[in-house]
Scaffold this motif. Structure first.
Motif, PDB file in Angstrom:
ATOM      1  N   ARG A   1      -4.555   1.951   0.501  1.00 12.73           N
ATOM      2  CA  ARG A   1      -4.586   2.061  -0.955  1.00 12.73           C
ATOM      3  C   ARG A   1      -5.803   1.296  -1.455  1.00 12.73           C
ATOM      4  O   ARG A   1      -6.241   0.343  -0.804  1.00 12.73           O
ATOM      5  CB  ARG A   1      -3.306   1.435  -1.524  1.00 12.73           C
ATOM      6  CG  ARG A   1      -3.114   1.558  -3.023  1.00 12.73           C
ATOM      7  CD  ARG A   1      -1.838   0.807  -3.414  1.00 12.73           C
ATOM      8  NE  ARG A   1      -1.398   1.133  -4.761  1.00 12.73           N
ATOM      9  CZ  ARG A   1      -0.311   0.610  -5.328  1.00 12.73           C
ATOM     10  NH1 ARG A   1       0.429  -0.262  -4.653  1.00 12.73           N
ATOM     11  NH2 ARG A   1       0.023   0.946  -6.560  1.00 12.73           N
ATOM     12  N   ASN A   2      -6.340   1.659  -2.602  1.00 11.72           N
ATOM     13  CA  ASN A   2      -7.510   0.939  -3.072  1.00 11.72           C
ATOM     14  C   ASN A   2      -7.188  -0.553  -3.228  1.00 11.72           C
ATOM     15  O   ASN A   2      -6.078  -0.916  -3.616  1.00 11.72           O
ATOM     16  CB  ASN A   2      -8.063   1.570  -4.366  1.00 11.72           C
ATOM     17  CG  ASN A   2      -7.342   1.096  -5.618  1.00 11.72           C
ATOM     18  OD1 ASN A   2      -7.490  -0.053  -6.041  1.00 11.72           O
ATOM     19  ND2 ASN A   2      -6.564   1.980  -6.235  1.00 11.72           N
ATOM     20  N   PRO A   3      -8.141  -1.440  -2.896  1.00 19.33           N
ATOM     21  CA  PRO A   3      -7.829  -2.871  -2.812  1.00 19.33           C
ATOM     22  C   PRO A   3      -7.461  -3.526  -4.139  1.00 19.33           C
ATOM     23  O   PRO A   3      -6.705  -4.492  -4.165  1.00 19.33           O
ATOM     24  CB  PRO A   3      -9.111  -3.491  -2.243  1.00 19.33           C
ATOM     25  CG  PRO A   3     -10.189  -2.490  -2.495  1.00 19.33           C
ATOM     26  CD  PRO A   3      -9.522  -1.144  -2.473  1.00 19.33           C
TER      27      PRO A   3
ATOM     28  N   CYS B   1       0.825  -1.218   0.000  1.00 21.35           N
ATOM     29  CA  CYS B   1       0.000   0.000   0.000  1.00 21.35           C
ATOM     30  C   CYS B   1       0.858   1.267   0.000  1.00 21.35           C
ATOM     31  O   CYS B   1       0.332   2.368   0.076  1.00 21.35           O
ATOM     32  CB  CYS B   1      -0.942   0.003   1.196  1.00 21.35           C
ATOM     33  SG  CYS B   1      -2.327  -1.143   1.026  1.00 21.35           S
ATOM     34  N   GLY B   2       2.184   1.117  -0.029  1.00 21.58           N
ATOM     35  CA  GLY B   2       3.042   2.291  -0.146  1.00 21.58           C
ATOM     36  C   GLY B   2       3.756   2.721   1.117  1.00 21.58           C
ATOM     37  O   GLY B   2       4.263   3.841   1.187  1.00 21.58           O
ATOM     38  N   VAL B   3       3.842   1.829   2.119  1.00 18.14           N
ATOM     39  CA  VAL B   3       4.438   2.273   3.383  1.00 18.14           C
ATOM     40  C   VAL B   3       5.945   2.538   3.246  1.00 18.14           C
ATOM     41  O   VAL B   3       6.487   3.413   3.918  1.00 18.14           O
ATOM     42  CB  VAL B   3       4.156   1.275   4.531  1.00 18.14           C
ATOM     43  CG1 VAL B   3       5.021   0.047   4.460  1.00 18.14           C
ATOM     44  CG2 VAL B   3       4.304   1.950   5.891  1.00 18.14           C
ATOM     45  N   ASN B   4       6.630   1.821   2.339  1.00 18.00           N
ATOM     46  CA  ASN B   4       8.059   2.101   2.150  1.00 18.00           C
ATOM     47  C   ASN B   4       8.271   3.505   1.572  1.00 18.00           C
ATOM     48  O   ASN B   4       9.256   4.167   1.891  1.00 18.00           O
ATOM     49  CB  ASN B   4       8.690   1.040   1.238  1.00 18.00           C
ATOM     50  CG  ASN B   4       8.905  -0.280   1.972  1.00 18.00           C
ATOM     51  OD1 ASN B   4       9.744  -0.376   2.860  1.00 18.00           O
ATOM     52  ND2 ASN B   4       8.125  -1.285   1.622  1.00 18.00           N
ATOM     53  N   TRP B   5       7.347   3.928   0.759  1.00 17.11           N
ATOM     54  CA  TRP B   5       7.356   5.304   0.243  1.00 17.11           C
ATOM     55  C   TRP B   5       7.159   6.291   1.393  1.00 17.11           C
ATOM     56  O   TRP B   5       7.874   7.281   1.533  1.00 17.11           O
ATOM     57  CB  TRP B   5       6.246   5.428  -0.804  1.00 17.11           C
ATOM     58  CG  TRP B   5       6.120   6.740  -1.500  1.00 17.11           C
ATOM     59  CD1 TRP B   5       7.102   7.688  -1.682  1.00 17.11           C
ATOM     60  CD2 TRP B   5       4.954   7.266  -2.134  1.00 17.11           C
ATOM     61  NE1 TRP B   5       6.602   8.758  -2.387  1.00 17.11           N
ATOM     62  CE2 TRP B   5       5.288   8.533  -2.686  1.00 17.11           C
ATOM     63  CE3 TRP B   5       3.650   6.790  -2.306  1.00 17.11           C
ATOM     64  CZ2 TRP B   5       4.364   9.322  -3.371  1.00 17.11           C
ATOM     65  CZ3 TRP B   5       2.743   7.574  -2.999  1.00 17.11           C
ATOM     66  CH2 TRP B   5       3.097   8.817  -3.530  1.00 17.11           C
ATOM     67  N   LEU B   6       6.229   5.976   2.262  1.00 19.92           N
ATOM     68  CA  LEU B   6       5.932   6.837   3.417  1.00 19.92           C
ATOM     69  C   LEU B   6       7.132   6.913   4.368  1.00 19.92           C
ATOM     70  O   LEU B   6       7.419   7.984   4.933  1.00 19.92           O
ATOM     71  CB  LEU B   6       4.709   6.292   4.153  1.00 19.92           C
ATOM     72  CG  LEU B   6       3.848   7.262   4.953  1.00 19.92           C
ATOM     73  CD1 LEU B   6       3.441   8.466   4.127  1.00 19.92           C
ATOM     74  CD2 LEU B   6       2.622   6.543   5.488  1.00 19.92           C
ATOM     75  N   ILE B   7       7.840   5.810   4.542  1.00 17.08           N
ATOM     76  CA  ILE B   7       9.043   5.792   5.390  1.00 17.08           C
ATOM     77  C   ILE B   7      10.075   6.786   4.850  1.00 17.08           C
ATOM     78  O   ILE B   7      10.712   7.533   5.600  1.00 17.08           O
ATOM     79  CB  ILE B   7       9.648   4.375   5.481  1.00 17.08           C
ATOM     80  CG1 ILE B   7       8.728   3.444   6.284  1.00 17.08           C
ATOM     81  CG2 ILE B   7      11.043   4.413   6.131  1.00 17.08           C
ATOM     82  CD1 ILE B   7       9.113   1.962   6.199  1.00 17.08           C
ATOM     83  N   GLN B   8      10.242   6.799   3.509  1.00 21.91           N
ATOM     84  CA  GLN B   8      11.192   7.726   2.893  1.00 21.91           C
ATOM     85  C   GLN B   8      10.780   9.184   3.136  1.00 21.91           C
ATOM     86  O   GLN B   8      11.606  10.031   3.460  1.00 21.91           O
ATOM     87  CB  GLN B   8      11.262   7.467   1.373  1.00 21.91           C
ATOM     88  CG  GLN B   8      11.769   6.093   0.988  1.00 21.91           C
ATOM     89  CD  GLN B   8      13.202   5.859   1.416  1.00 21.91           C
ATOM     90  OE1 GLN B   8      14.107   6.585   1.021  1.00 21.91           O
ATOM     91  NE2 GLN B   8      13.424   4.868   2.250  1.00 21.91           N
ATOM     92  N   ILE B   9       9.476   9.459   3.010  1.00 24.08           N
ATOM     93  CA  ILE B   9       8.975  10.821   3.227  1.00 24.08           C
ATOM     94  C   ILE B   9       9.227  11.259   4.671  1.00 24.08           C
ATOM     95  O   ILE B   9       9.708  12.368   4.935  1.00 24.08           O
ATOM     96  CB  ILE B   9       7.466  10.893   2.885  1.00 24.08           C
ATOM     97  CG1 ILE B   9       7.236  10.686   1.390  1.00 24.08           C
ATOM     98  CG2 ILE B   9       6.872  12.233   3.346  1.00 24.08           C
ATOM     99  CD1 ILE B   9       5.775  10.507   0.994  1.00 24.08           C
TER     100      ILE B   9
END
Length: 304
Positions: A141-143, A67-75
């Motif tokens: 994120r959308n399923p 769902c994008g949590v690795n992206w969020l970690i970077q932010i």
């Protein structure tokens, strides 16, 4: 810092190496009724997880896989560095439930503020997170795109057991038989706590649509006060493409697979009409009419 990054990447590589030769059947074990990957998790680690001593200034990031949590970690890492001029230490696997049972003792040495990421349901989080009132940011994120991204992860990462077809994966996904269990169980659980103090829900598609506004919202939630210029500069460095371009440096060989496409609507390339109807019906039963359901804008992102 370079040594920290190397240790972190080594741990990811070791977890991936454990996949070699495993079949899908061998990959998963069950803990309290939920499947988890043997390559990253263990019963002993789950039993030791309650020993994790959360701090009030810990930043807890929650998401279902892909769902994008690795992206969020970077932010969030960039936000910490920009506002506090200190880089988060990242020698441990980023998810609190992943790694060896001794990690919780080692985590005591990590300076604040710490980023604690997890794919766990609300009910599985260590009690100290709630007791010490750490802030929890939950990403959804959308399923349909989540399922497609999860399928590609399994079938693209070298060594990770593959599914014979999208149809096989879709069936397991809908039945909650993939790593970390059911997307919908996860969503239903977090929806119950959507208005809890110290909890904020963010949506992947909103990040994509207006990253600058999302960075500002996340900064305010965690008590940071960056300038408008700093917010814009963090957003510029955190576009999906910018993060993907640095993925090998930040995550090693798996980086390009963790940050694959980052698009919205990729599900249209794989879903059959019957699968669309099945997931639409599941969403209706589990989330329609809920606050999380409204935030997900299912009709916008998941209807043909």
């Amino acid at each position: 810092m370079a040594e920290d990054k190397k240790t972190f990447i080594d741990k990811i590589s070791k977890a991936l190496a454990k996949c070699e030769g495993l079949t899908l059947k061998d990959l998963l074990f069950s803990y309290r009724g939920t499947p988890y990957p043997v390559t990253a998790c263990s019963v002993e680690t789950f039993q030791a997880l309650e020993d994790l001593e959360a701090r009030r200034d810990d930043m807890v990031l929650v998401s279902y896989p892909k769902c994008g949590v690795n992206w969020l970690i970077q932010i969030l890492s960039d936000l910490i560095f920009t506002t506090l001029q200190s880089k988060p230490v990242s020698t441990e696997l980023p998810f609190i439930e992943c790694g060896d049972p001794g990690k919780y003792q080692r985590m005591k040495q990590i300076p604040s503020p710490r980023i604690l990421a997890t794919h766990l349901n609300y009910d599985c989080l260590p009690k100290s997170i709630f007791k010490n009132k750490a802030k929890i940011l939950v990403l959804f994120r959308n399923p349909k795109d989540t399922a497609v991204s999860f399928f590609h992860f399994h079938n693209n990462v070298p060594g990770v057991p593959s599914y014979s077809s999208w149809d096989e994966f879709f069936s397991e996904f809908m039945n909650g038989k993939v790593s970390w269990g059911s997307y919908f169980d996860h969503a239903v659980t977090w929806n119950k706590h959507i208005e809890d103090e110290n909890t904020m829900i963010v949506i992947y598609e909103d990040l994509k649509e207006n990253l600058t506004a999302s960075v500002k919202q996340i900064a305010e939630f965690f008590g940071f006060s960056p300038t408008a210029e700093q917010i814009q500069s963090i957003a510029d460095r955190a576009t999906f493409q910018a993060v993907k371009d640095k993925a090998q440096e930040t995550h090693g060989a798996i980086g390009s697979f963790l940050f694959r496409k980052g698009g919205v609507g990729d599900w249209k390339n794989l879903f059959t009409e019957a699968q669309n109807q099945e997931m639409d019906a599941k969403f209706k039963v589990c989330l329609e009419g809920t606050k999380l359901g409204a935030k997900l804008k299912y009709d916008v992102y998941c209807k043909v």
